[in-house]
Design an enzyme around this catalytic site. Structure first.
Site, mmCIF file in Angstrom:
data_model
loop_
_atom_site.group_PDB
_atom_site.id
_atom_site.type_symbol
_atom_site.label_atom_id
_atom_site.label_comp_id
_atom_site.label_asym_id
_atom_site.label_seq_id
_atom_site.Cartn_x
_atom_site.Cartn_y
_atom_site.Cartn_z
ATOM 1 N N ASP A 172 -13.576 -55.459 4.137
ATOM 2 C CA ASP A 172 -13.898 -55.938 2.794
ATOM 3 C C ASP A 172 -14.129 -54.814 1.791
ATOM 4 O O ASP A 172 -14.326 -55.078 0.606
ATOM 5 C CB ASP A 172 -15.130 -56.853 2.831
ATOM 6 C CG ASP A 172 -16.408 -56.104 3.181
ATOM 7 O OD1 ASP A 172 -16.322 -54.971 3.684
ATOM 8 O OD2 ASP A 172 -17.495 -56.673 2.970
ATOM 9 N N TYR A 270 -15.409 -44.291 0.772
ATOM 10 C CA TYR A 270 -15.891 -43.668 2.007
ATOM 11 C C TYR A 270 -15.347 -42.255 2.212
ATOM 12 O O TYR A 270 -15.846 -41.521 3.070
ATOM 13 C CB TYR A 270 -15.531 -44.538 3.216
ATOM 14 C CG TYR A 270 -16.489 -45.677 3.434
ATOM 15 C CD1 TYR A 270 -17.459 -45.626 4.429
ATOM 16 C CD2 TYR A 270 -16.434 -46.820 2.646
ATOM 17 C CE1 TYR A 270 -18.345 -46.674 4.640
ATOM 18 C CE2 TYR A 270 -17.314 -47.875 2.837
ATOM 19 C CZ TYR A 270 -18.263 -47.797 3.828
ATOM 20 O OH TYR A 270 -19.135 -48.831 4.031
#
Length: 447
Positions: A172, A270
């Site tokens: 997600d 990330y």
């Protein structure tokens, strides 16, 4: 169109994300009708805290949907069309160890990146494979939609160890970022544009974003991200938005520095853990990590709200909320069930989609989803910078899976050493030895 109602099993019924997912499913019954919802978890006490409240909610809001919760695989996995899997082997107590052990050695502790992600992966592989085996035994025509973390390692494990299984791995995080992009652009939804994207899970780049008339939206987003990261206009106006936790605001802000490495693309957030690992260590509290935040806030709040429903005997006043971002799960299941040919980012075997990259790598790219599963789209050649980064990270993921399958200490040490988050092999070994001690109950024995 007369849509066939589906039977859903939520594997990880005791998760704090389960109520939001159920409410999201109820909010989409017009396009994804459901005849049955089941929960499965190996922790009956934890699952019952969620299930008892959901049973009341379903009776009030969708009494036509049958509901049950079980710790028995035969009961749970029989007569299922979709397994929606979001398990956390070891729960948040082990996530705390994943985060705190690396920080002892000046290395970032994170649930999917670096040594913490590898530790979590070593716990998750067996759990996900077990779910696949149950599904294939009791409902062999079912599909598993897996969004259990760490998705990259889990996806590589299923490719290598269950190559013929009907499992789709999805995350997600890109969805969440695309919601932010939509707000930056002043659009109502991420579905108002079409993206091109490539990478690995939690390790990728958007290369093209266009509206449905073909207008290029990348310049406006890049200009915003260069200055603000993925912090949205409304968050900037509120200055200290209490709805978004400080650790996530830092992540969205840090995206601007990540974007500097390749201004022609837009990065997954990330990547900050790989480009600026020491920055992340500096802002981390080794005594109070993200796992502690979740246990003290989200976990307590969700269980408290479920308890209130049970005590009241009604969900009429519940504060349990729909997980809007989880609507991607309905999009995916609906496309398989009704062949709607949704275009989504999935984690699939490369097999030529990135033409100058390892064909066996599990890459995250756009796919068209049909009733036969995903049809990956070709993204072409990738630049040397991204290719080099991705080759290193793919090697990490493959070594972790090989270490689990072979019981190899050496390969897991190599994997940790190879991570861009770890400074040297000596530190890698120190972290590994501590992680082995902490994970005795969950990892295979390594030699």
């Amino acid at each position: 169109m007369n849509l066939k109602p589906q039977s859903i099993l939520v594997a990880g019924g005791g998760s704090t994300f389960t109520p939001g997912i159920v409410m999201m499913l109820l909010d989409n019954l017009d396009k994804f009708p459901i005849r049955q919802i089941k929960f499965y978890d190996n922790d009956e006490e934890r699952q019952n805290k969620i299930a008892d409240a959901i049973e009341i909610l379903l009776k009030e809001r969708a009494p036509e949907i049958a509901f049950s919760a079980s710790v028995d695989p035969a009961e749970a996995f029989t007569d299922i069309d979709f397994v929606m899997a979001h398990i956390r082997v070891g729960k948040y107590q082990m996530r705390e160890q994943d985060e705190k052990i690396p920080l002892k050695y000046g290395v970032i502790g994170q649930e999917t990146c670096g040594p913490g992600g590898m530790a979590y992966g070593m716990r998750s592989i067996g759990g996900v494979l077990e779910l696949i085996d149950y599904m294939e035994e009791y409902s062999p025509d079912a599909w598993m939609l897996n969004y259990s973390n760490p998705a990259a390692i889990v996806a590589e494990a299923t490719r290598k160890l269950r190559p013929n299984s009907k499992i789709i791995n999805i995350c997600d995080m890109p969805v969440g970022i695309e919601y932010r992009m939509a707000e930056i652009l002043g659009l109502k939804s991420r579905k108002d544009f079409v993206v091109r994207y490539y990478g690995l899970n939690h390790f990728g780049w958007w290369t093209d974003i266009r509206d449905h008339d073909g207008n290029d939206l990348m310049p406006k987003i890049k200009e915003w991200v260069k200055e603000h990261g993925y912090v949205t206009p409304s968050e900037l106006e509120q200055q200290g938005n209490e709805e978004v936790e400080a650790s996530w605001m830092h992540t969205y802000e840090k995206a601007k520095e990540v974007s500097w490495l390749d201004p022609e693309t837009l990065p997954n957030t990330y990547l900050k853990y790989y480009f600026y690992p020491q920055d992340e260590v500096e802002v981390s509290n080794p005594e109070y990590t993200r796992a502690n935040e979740v246990m003290d806030h989200r976990e307590k709040n969700v269980f408290s709200m479920c308890n209130q429903v049970v005590n009241a005997g009604t969900a009429a006043q519940t504060q349990l909320e729909i997980d809007d971002h989880a609507s991607y799960i309905v999009d995916l299941a609906r496309s398989i069930a009704y062949n709607t040919r949704e275009r989504m980012l999935l984690i699939v075997e490369n097999n030529g989609s990135l033409v100058n990259f390892d064909p066996t790598a599990m890459v995250e790219i756009p796919c068209i989803i049909t009733s036969n599963g995903p049809e990956p789209l070709v993204m072409g050649e990738i630049p040397r910078f991204q290719k080099g980064l991705m080759e290193q990270q793919v090697a990490v993921e493959k070594l972790v899976v090989e270490a689990w399958a072979e019981g190899s200490y050496q390969k897991l040490w190599q994997a940790i050493t190879l991570s861009r988050t770890v400074p040297n092999a000596r530190v890698a070994k120190q972290i590994l030895d501590d992680l082995i001690e902490a994970n005795k109950e969950f990892w295979p024995e390594l030699s």
